[in-house]
Design a protein around this motif. Structure first.
Motif, mmCIF file in Angstrom:
data_model
loop_
_atom_site.group_PDB
_atom_site.id
_atom_site.type_symbol
_atom_site.label_atom_id
_atom_site.label_comp_id
_atom_site.label_asym_id
_atom_site.label_seq_id
_atom_site.Cartn_x
_atom_site.Cartn_y
_atom_site.Cartn_z
ATOM 1 N N ILE A 1 0.709 -1.303 -0.174
ATOM 2 C CA ILE A 1 -0.007 0.038 -0.147
ATOM 3 C C ILE A 1 1.058 1.494 -0.030
ATOM 4 C CG2 ILE A 1 -1.790 1.362 1.156
ATOM 5 C CD1 ILE A 1 -2.716 -1.493 2.372
ATOM 6 N N ALA A 2 1.822 1.293 0.901
ATOM 7 C CA ALA A 2 2.715 2.191 0.894
ATOM 8 C C ALA A 2 3.616 2.682 -0.349
ATOM 9 C CB ALA A 2 3.741 2.390 2.259
ATOM 10 N N GLN A 3 3.990 1.565 -0.997
ATOM 11 C CA GLN A 3 4.573 1.641 -2.242
ATOM 12 C C GLN A 3 3.801 2.064 -3.225
ATOM 13 O OE1 GLN A 3 6.311 -2.248 -2.821
ATOM 14 N NE2 GLN A 3 7.786 -1.996 -1.148
ATOM 15 N N ALA A 4 2.396 2.090 -3.277
ATOM 16 C CA ALA A 4 1.544 2.529 -4.170
ATOM 17 C C ALA A 4 1.051 4.029 -4.024
ATOM 18 C CB ALA A 4 0.324 1.618 -4.274
ATOM 19 N N GLY A 5 1.715 4.494 -2.757
ATOM 20 C CA GLY A 5 1.327 6.023 -2.389
ATOM 21 C C GLY A 5 0.491 6.177 -1.068
ATOM 22 N N GLY A 6 0.166 5.065 -0.352
ATOM 23 C CA GLY A 6 -0.632 4.893 0.571
ATOM 24 C C GLY A 6 0.140 5.871 1.712
ATOM 25 N N LYS A 7 -0.636 6.188 2.704
ATOM 26 C CA LYS A 7 -0.224 7.064 4.018
ATOM 27 C C LYS A 7 -0.494 6.547 5.314
ATOM 28 C CE LYS A 7 -1.462 11.179 1.171
ATOM 29 N NZ LYS A 7 -0.111 11.517 0.837
ATOM 30 N N PRO A 8 0.551 5.682 5.613
ATOM 31 C CA PRO A 8 0.159 4.788 6.930
ATOM 32 C C PRO A 8 -0.084 5.744 7.983
ATOM 33 C CG PRO A 8 2.075 3.667 5.530
ATOM 34 C CD PRO A 8 1.740 5.223 4.834
ATOM 35 N N THR A 9 -1.042 5.356 8.905
ATOM 36 C CA THR A 9 -1.258 6.077 10.202
ATOM 37 C C THR A 9 -1.475 4.896 11.416
ATOM 38 O OG1 THR A 9 -2.388 7.908 11.046
ATOM 39 C CG2 THR A 9 -3.704 6.294 9.634
ATOM 40 N N SER A 10 -1.798 5.725 12.504
ATOM 41 C CA SER A 10 -2.105 4.814 13.436
ATOM 42 C C SER A 10 -3.226 5.412 14.280
ATOM 43 C CB SER A 10 -1.036 4.649 14.645
ATOM 44 O OG SER A 10 -0.695 6.044 15.185
ATOM 45 N N VAL A 11 -4.050 4.751 15.251
ATOM 46 C CA VAL A 11 -5.070 5.140 15.921
ATOM 47 C C VAL A 11 -4.823 6.496 16.633
ATOM 48 C CG1 VAL A 11 -7.085 4.487 17.407
ATOM 49 C CG2 VAL A 11 -6.024 2.745 16.133
ATOM 50 N N VAL A 12 -3.879 6.650 17.204
ATOM 51 C CA VAL A 12 -3.587 7.984 18.291
ATOM 52 C C VAL A 12 -3.130 8.880 17.153
ATOM 53 C CG1 VAL A 12 -1.910 8.860 19.786
ATOM 54 C CG2 VAL A 12 -2.707 6.733 20.216
ATOM 55 N N GLN A 13 -2.534 8.590 16.113
ATOM 56 C CA GLN A 13 -2.256 9.794 14.975
ATOM 57 C C GLN A 13 -3.585 10.403 14.503
ATOM 58 O OE1 GLN A 13 -0.021 8.870 11.228
ATOM 59 N NE2 GLN A 13 1.316 10.206 12.145
ATOM 60 N N VAL A 14 -4.537 9.163 14.315
ATOM 61 C CA VAL A 14 -5.761 9.928 13.604
ATOM 62 C C VAL A 14 -6.462 10.789 14.455
ATOM 63 C CG1 VAL A 14 -7.839 9.094 12.912
ATOM 64 C CG2 VAL A 14 -6.277 7.664 12.045
ATOM 65 N N GLY A 15 -6.637 10.365 15.750
ATOM 66 C CA GLY A 15 -7.263 11.118 16.778
ATOM 67 C C GLY A 15 -6.676 12.516 16.973
ATOM 68 N N CYS A 16 -5.241 12.550 17.185
ATOM 69 C CA CYS A 16 -4.557 13.756 17.183
ATOM 70 C C CYS A 16 -4.834 14.566 15.893
ATOM 71 C CB CYS A 16 -2.972 13.675 17.446
ATOM 72 S SG CYS A 16 -3.011 12.873 19.145
ATOM 73 N N GLU A 17 -4.790 14.169 14.671
ATOM 74 C CA GLU A 17 -4.746 14.752 13.496
ATOM 75 C C GLU A 17 -6.071 15.410 13.299
ATOM 76 O OE1 GLU A 17 -3.238 14.088 8.994
ATOM 77 O OE2 GLU A 17 -2.996 12.592 10.515
ATOM 78 N N LEU A 18 -7.287 14.730 13.805
ATOM 79 C CA LEU A 18 -8.637 15.302 13.593
ATOM 80 C C LEU A 18 -8.961 16.396 14.566
ATOM 81 C CD1 LEU A 18 -10.522 12.042 13.006
ATOM 82 C CD2 LEU A 18 -10.243 13.690 11.373
ATOM 83 N N GLN A 19 -8.204 16.302 15.965
ATOM 84 C CA GLN A 19 -8.483 17.160 16.974
ATOM 85 C C GLN A 19 -7.594 18.214 16.766
ATOM 86 O OE1 GLN A 19 -10.613 17.395 19.565
ATOM 87 N NE2 GLN A 19 -9.691 19.203 20.259
ATOM 88 N N ARG A 20 -6.329 18.219 16.605
ATOM 89 C CA ARG A 20 -5.337 19.338 16.239
ATOM 90 C C ARG A 20 -5.133 20.368 17.272
ATOM 91 N NH1 ARG A 20 -4.409 20.661 10.800
ATOM 92 N NH2 ARG A 20 -5.645 18.760 10.266
ATOM 93 N N ASP A 21 -6.155 20.588 17.974
ATOM 94 C CA ASP A 21 -5.919 21.952 18.874
ATOM 95 C C ASP A 21 -6.589 21.710 20.177
ATOM 96 O OD1 ASP A 21 -5.655 24.085 20.382
ATOM 97 O OD2 ASP A 21 -5.790 25.370 18.392
ATOM 98 N N TRP A 22 -6.102 21.376 21.258
ATOM 99 C CA TRP A 22 -6.945 21.327 22.442
ATOM 100 C C TRP A 22 -7.828 22.493 22.584
ATOM 101 C CZ3 TRP A 22 -6.933 16.973 25.167
ATOM 102 C CH2 TRP A 22 -5.473 16.105 24.819
ATOM 103 N N ALA A 23 -7.627 23.497 22.159
ATOM 104 C CA ALA A 23 -8.787 24.571 22.302
ATOM 105 C C ALA A 23 -10.007 24.289 21.439
ATOM 106 C CB ALA A 23 -7.947 26.167 21.893
ATOM 107 N N ARG A 24 -10.153 23.496 20.698
ATOM 108 C CA ARG A 24 -11.381 23.086 20.047
ATOM 109 C C ARG A 24 -12.199 22.441 20.976
ATOM 110 N NH1 ARG A 24 -8.749 21.441 13.988
ATOM 111 N NH2 ARG A 24 -7.568 23.406 13.963
#
Length: 219
Positions: free
Chosen positions: A162-185
């Protein structure tokens, strides 16, 4: 300390609640029991946390199963059903979900080009639709710690492909932090904290209470 203005949530190159969808494929008893690349209990725990993030940030969720209608397989595992109320699974016979008409229509219908992907097994039901989706212009984000294969080698080979084809591996914590992005939200900050640190099996490995105690103790 001043946060920058929120970037355009549709154009942002990172994941936002407005530009991505969550795709969950084949978390059924037989598949979970056959995983050998990680502990099945931990696998279930991780995909449940991922689904909770999806619900917290109101992501469109496409849930799919295989061979339930034929009687050859059982439905989605109960812990996952419990955190996805109102999400109806799309049943298929195809190993590659992208070759099922209703599944592909459901993904297209949500109108999001970034797909957070979790499926069992990594080497088949995650890899094949990820490759096909990317070929059609989607961005695939395989959640590496919420998926599993029939062996560590098979799991890793699927992720590598998947990565070699251009996929972007992530993790559960990373997904959550990326969606939240700012504790002020504030709208989602409390729910975000609960998913990370709350409950008997906190995602971040420690309860919020114990974490607060350590902070106060200067550890």
């Amino acid at each position: 300390m001043t946060s920058e203005p929120v970037r355009d949530p549709l154009a942002d190159h990172l994941l936002t609640p407005q530009n991505c969808a969550l795709v969950i494929i084949d978390y059924q008893p037989v598949q979970v029991r056959s995983v050998r690349s990680m502990d099945p209990g931990l696998l279930v725990d991780r995909v449940v946390h991922l689904a909770r993030f999806g619900m917290l940030y109101r992501l469109p969720v496409v849930l799919s199963t295989v061979n339930v209608s034929t009687g050859r397989n059982q439905p989605t595992i109960r812990p996952l059903q419990d955190v996805l109320p109102g999400v109806t699974p799309l049943d298929r016979t195809t190993i590659n979900a992208w070759e099922d008409t209703e599944f592909k229509q459901a993904v297209r219908a949500v109108g999001r080009r970034k797909l957070i992907m979790a499926a069992l097994w990594t080497e088949a039901c995650l890899t094949f639709p990820s490759l096909d989706a990317m070929r059609e212009g989607y961005q695939a984000y395989p959640v590496t710690d919420a998926v599993g294969g029939t062996s560590p080698e098979a799991h890793q080979a699927g992720l590598d492909r998947i990565a070699q084809a251009g996929g972007k591996p992530t993790s559960v914590v990373q997904v959550g932090c990326e969606l939240q992005r700012d504790w002020a939200r504030q709208e989602t900050a409390e729910g975000f904290t609960q998913i990370l640190f709350g409950g008997d099996r906190p995602l971040a490995g420690a309860s919020s209470e114990s974490a607060d105690n350590e902070v106060r103790a200067g550890r």
